[in-house]
Write an enzyme that holds these catalytic residues in place. Structure first.
Site, PDB file in Angstrom:
ATOM      1  CG  HIS A 168     -21.847  59.833 -25.434  1.00  0.00           C
ATOM      2  ND1 HIS A 168     -22.805  60.870 -25.926  1.00  0.00           N
ATOM      3  CD2 HIS A 168     -20.797  59.898 -26.347  1.00  0.00           C
ATOM      4  CE1 HIS A 168     -22.421  61.317 -27.020  1.00  0.00           C
ATOM      5  NE2 HIS A 168     -21.322  60.970 -27.405  1.00  0.00           N
ATOM      6  CB  VAL A 169     -22.192  58.772 -18.508  1.00  0.00           C
ATOM      7  CG1 VAL A 169     -22.088  60.371 -17.843  1.00  0.00           C
ATOM      8  CG2 VAL A 169     -22.497  57.897 -17.368  1.00  0.00           C
TER       9      VAL A 169
END
Length: 406
Positions: A168-169
């Site tokens: 998640h980035v």
């Protein structure tokens, strides 16, 4: 008696074979007489300087475009194959008859958009096909400082290839820090549906927690846990307002501070990155078609993924991540959400349109069903995913490891 050869201007040619006229210095007379014959060669130093300046600007622009993260070669070749390449793409070297599959893929997964399901599939596929699945121990940090970006890009770039990195980035520009730009993939979903799924997941978790009597966020106060969704929206609580609702676009816009501000700038930059750096952005509502296209684009990663996904045992595991205790907001609250998330919806519909265009190029039909009695974002999606929560560290990969070891 032969007539003298006439000069185009009417007079006789006073010099044979272009010899200099009279006593003019050698070459000077020839220059003076030849220039009128070749008017297209006339130019001044100012014209010459203008041409050189234009060429310099073009070269610098091309260089800056490449340094700022121009599309990876694989994406340019793919555009030509699909018939939607740009003018600049077409004037590069032609693609080979067999596309070289990329060996560097990044899945910067958007929270609550099916990523748990996809990661579970990737764990199985990495064992089957032998590629390097790279995950991260950090699950709740999407925005990075410049030094953190450099460190993460370095760690990803030095991984054994072929690799697929998932976390998640928000979008990372590898080219900015001197790295090779990888190919990106991602999946998004209806913004209101994503928000509602996250809202109730943070409070009540999913079926795994329900069966094990687990409390998802033990530190959450009870009044917050049981806060009515309508009150949260209508009373403008921070969780139900911007910038918290501006969630999907930053994953594609990037790490620039303006990417977190709801507006046209972030929206347009996100669209640009989708076009230039993402091999595929699918929509969760058509997950089977997403997996089918991934299998065609990246067979050395996703070959056989659809068969695994449709396997009853896998679907049984996937359904354990469905969010529980969802309730439906009032029509008034839903309309307010629509207004607050208008940029998110503009981006979602843009991605959906591009996805459907891609499906048509591969002969896949987009089935348009009659609209349900309730808005479609109230209909439960079979396979959910976990959201990175900002206020609590967690290991959202551990359950996958436990399942895989069975």
């Amino acid at each position: 008696m032969k007539k003298k050869q006439q000069h185009p201007g009417g007079g006789a040619d006073p010099w044979p074979h272009g010899a200099p006229m009279g006593g003019a210095p050698p070459g000077l007379g020839s220059w003076k007489r030849r220039v009128p014959l070749l008017p297209f060669l006339r130019f001044s130093l100012r014209d010459y300087g203008f041409c050189m300046a234009t060429l310099l600007v073009f070269c610098l622009g091309s260089l800056l475009y490449q340094l700022s993260g121009g599309p990876p070669r694989f994406l340019l070749d793919l555009r030509q194959y699909l018939g939607n390449s740009t003018y600049l793409d077409d004037h590069g070297p032609p693609p080979s008859k067999v596309l070289p599959f990329p060996s560097q893929v990044v899945y910067n997964r958007v929270g609550k958009c099916g990523s748990r399901t996809v990661v579970l599939l990737l764990r199985i596929l990495s064992e089957k096909h032998g590629f390097n699945l790279v995950t991260s121990d950090i699950h709740n940090k999407t925005r990075l400082t410049k030094n953190e970006q450099m460190e993460l890009i370095k760690n990803i770039s030095t991984a054994e290839q072929p690799y697929l990195f998932t976390r998640h980035v928000h979008f990372l520009n590898f080219s900015r820090f001197g790295g090779d730009q990888p190919v990106y993939i991602n999946i998004i979903r209806d913004p209101v549906n994503r928000f509602l799924s996250n809202y109730f997941f943070r409070r009540f978790g999913d079926w795994r927690g329900e069966q094990n009597h687990m409390i998802r966020t033990p530190s959450m106060r009870q009044e917050e846990r049981y806060l009515d969704i309508n009150e949260c929206i209508l009373e403008n609580y921070p969780e139900c307002s911007n910038p918290r609702l501006f969630y999907i676009i930053p994953y594609f816009c990037g790490q620039h501070p303006r990417c977190r501000e709801p507006g046209e700038w972030a929206l347009e930059r996100a669209k640009l990155n989708v076009n230039e750096n993402f091999l595929l952005v699918g929509i969760l509502e058509e997950l089977e078609d997403v997996l089918l296209l991934l299998e065609r684009f990246l067979p050395h990663y996703f070959k056989g993924v659809l068969s695994i996904y449709k396997d009853p045992e896998h679907r049984k595991l996937g359904n354990m991540t469905v969010t529980v205790k969802k309730t439906v907001p009032s029509p008034e609250a839903v309309q307010i959400l629509y207004q607050r998330m208008r940029y998110e919806y503009e981006f979602y519909h843009y991605v959906k349109e591009q996805f459907h265009l891609l499906k048509r190029k591969f002969g896949l039909k987009s089935h348009v069903s009659k609209p349900p009695l309730r808005p479609h974002f109230f209909i439960p999606t079979p396979l959910e995913t976990e959201e990175p929560i900002d206020d609590e560290e967690q290991d959202d990969e551990k359950w996958l490891e436990d399942i895989y070891k069975r």
